[in-house]
Scaffold this active site. Structure first.
Site, mmCIF file in Angstrom:
data_model
loop_
_atom_site.group_PDB
_atom_site.id
_atom_site.type_symbol
_atom_site.label_atom_id
_atom_site.label_comp_id
_atom_site.label_asym_id
_atom_site.label_seq_id
_atom_site.Cartn_x
_atom_site.Cartn_y
_atom_site.Cartn_z
ATOM 1 C CD GLU A 147 10.667 -3.419 2.129
ATOM 2 O OE1 GLU A 147 9.430 -3.382 2.160
ATOM 3 O OE2 GLU A 147 11.306 -4.375 1.658
ATOM 4 C CG ASP B 15 6.060 -2.626 3.039
ATOM 5 O OD1 ASP B 15 5.025 -2.564 3.731
ATOM 6 O OD2 ASP B 15 6.351 -3.614 2.347
ATOM 7 C CD GLN C 111 7.125 -3.377 -1.567
ATOM 8 O OE1 GLN C 111 7.627 -3.440 -0.450
ATOM 9 N NE2 GLN C 111 7.465 -4.207 -2.535
ATOM 10 C CD GLU D 202 6.404 -7.052 -0.230
ATOM 11 O OE1 GLU D 202 7.420 -7.631 -0.632
ATOM 12 O OE2 GLU D 202 6.442 -6.074 0.554
#
Length: 260
Positions: free
Chosen positions: A143, A178, A204, A240
């Site tokens: 990530e 993300d 996310q 998140e």
């Protein structure tokens, strides 16, 4: 419609961690993710999942000394044995919890002059992790994290992470997309999502710039949710974010989306 997982490290902060499973289920979530499971036994966590009809979507491999500020050890020279034993422990938890995704945090880079050395260690550790995970049918995730929230983190851009995956060459090594981090560092979320879709292993979301609910801030998430559907994304989308107020009240964005 995308399938959403509650990130229990951030959502429901008014509850003790183990009580957050029931809170997420009560709000209609079918899956959960969190940073680390290692303060609890795998069987204890599995019981919480089973009691509440939840799927474990994701957790992270051990990150080193989190309390001391470490944010992963996968790139750190001299820590290879610690990384590998920690990753093996993550696989033991995954075997009980049933998740098929484990995120490996890269770690902090003290100086750019050290990047080449860290890069070499990273490739070796990821090759080990992908090989071990592949035997269990598990995907390893990288990530990129933004430079504002985590200065010095080794990975910051989606294309950087994708290039590392290609270098390692393992089919079960993918990138965690993300949206919050990507928007802060590079933007152009829809184009990047389309470009890299085949090598994205998890998504996310959070509002930008304050990391609150996804209906807060500058990102048009309904557009991105529709794009995920058009691209055929069938994985979990991890929520998140830090609730601006009460978590359940703040989930109106999700209730509205489901009612569309």
């Amino acid at each position: 419609m995308p399938r959403f997982a509650a990130n229990l490290s951030m959502l429901y902060p008014q509850h003790e961690f183990l009580d957050r499973f029931a809170a997420a289920a009560a709000d209609g979530f079918e899956a959960v993710e969190f940073l680390f499971p290692y303060d609890y036994s795998a069987n204890e966590l599995k019981q919480r999942l089973s009691d509440n009809g939840l799927v474990q979507a994701l957790f992270n491999a051990p990150p080193g000394d989190w309390a001391a500020g470490e944010r992963g050890i996968a790139t750190l020279p001299g820590r290879e044995d610690e990384f590998r034993s920690g990753f093996d422990r993550a696989l033991e938890y995954a075997a009980v919890l049933g998740n098929t995704r484990v995120h490996v945090m890269a770690g902090l880079l003290a100086a750019q002059s050290d990047r080449a050395r860290h890069h070499g260690v990273y490739l070796q550790n990821l090759a080990y992790a992908a090989d071990q995970a592949g035997k269990a049918g598990i995907t390893v995730l990288l990530e990129p994290i933004n430079t504002r929230d985590m200065p010095g983190f080794f990975l910051n851009r989606q294309d950087q992470a994708q290039a590392i995956c290609k270098e390692v060459g393992a089919t079960n090594l993918k990138v965690q997309f993300d949206c919050y981090h990507c928007q802060i560092v590079e933007g152009d979320l829809a184009t990047t999502l389309r470009r890299d879709f085949d090598r994205i292993g998890h998504i996310q979301i959070a509002g930008v710039p304050d990391r609150h609910e996804p209906d807060q801030g500058e990102v048009n998430y309904p557009y991105l949710f529709e794009l995920m559907d058009r691209l055929g994304y069938d994985g979990w989308v991890g929520c998140e974010y830090r609730p601006k107020g009460d978590t359940s009240t703040g989930l109106q964005w999700l209730r509205d989306w489901k009612a569309r």
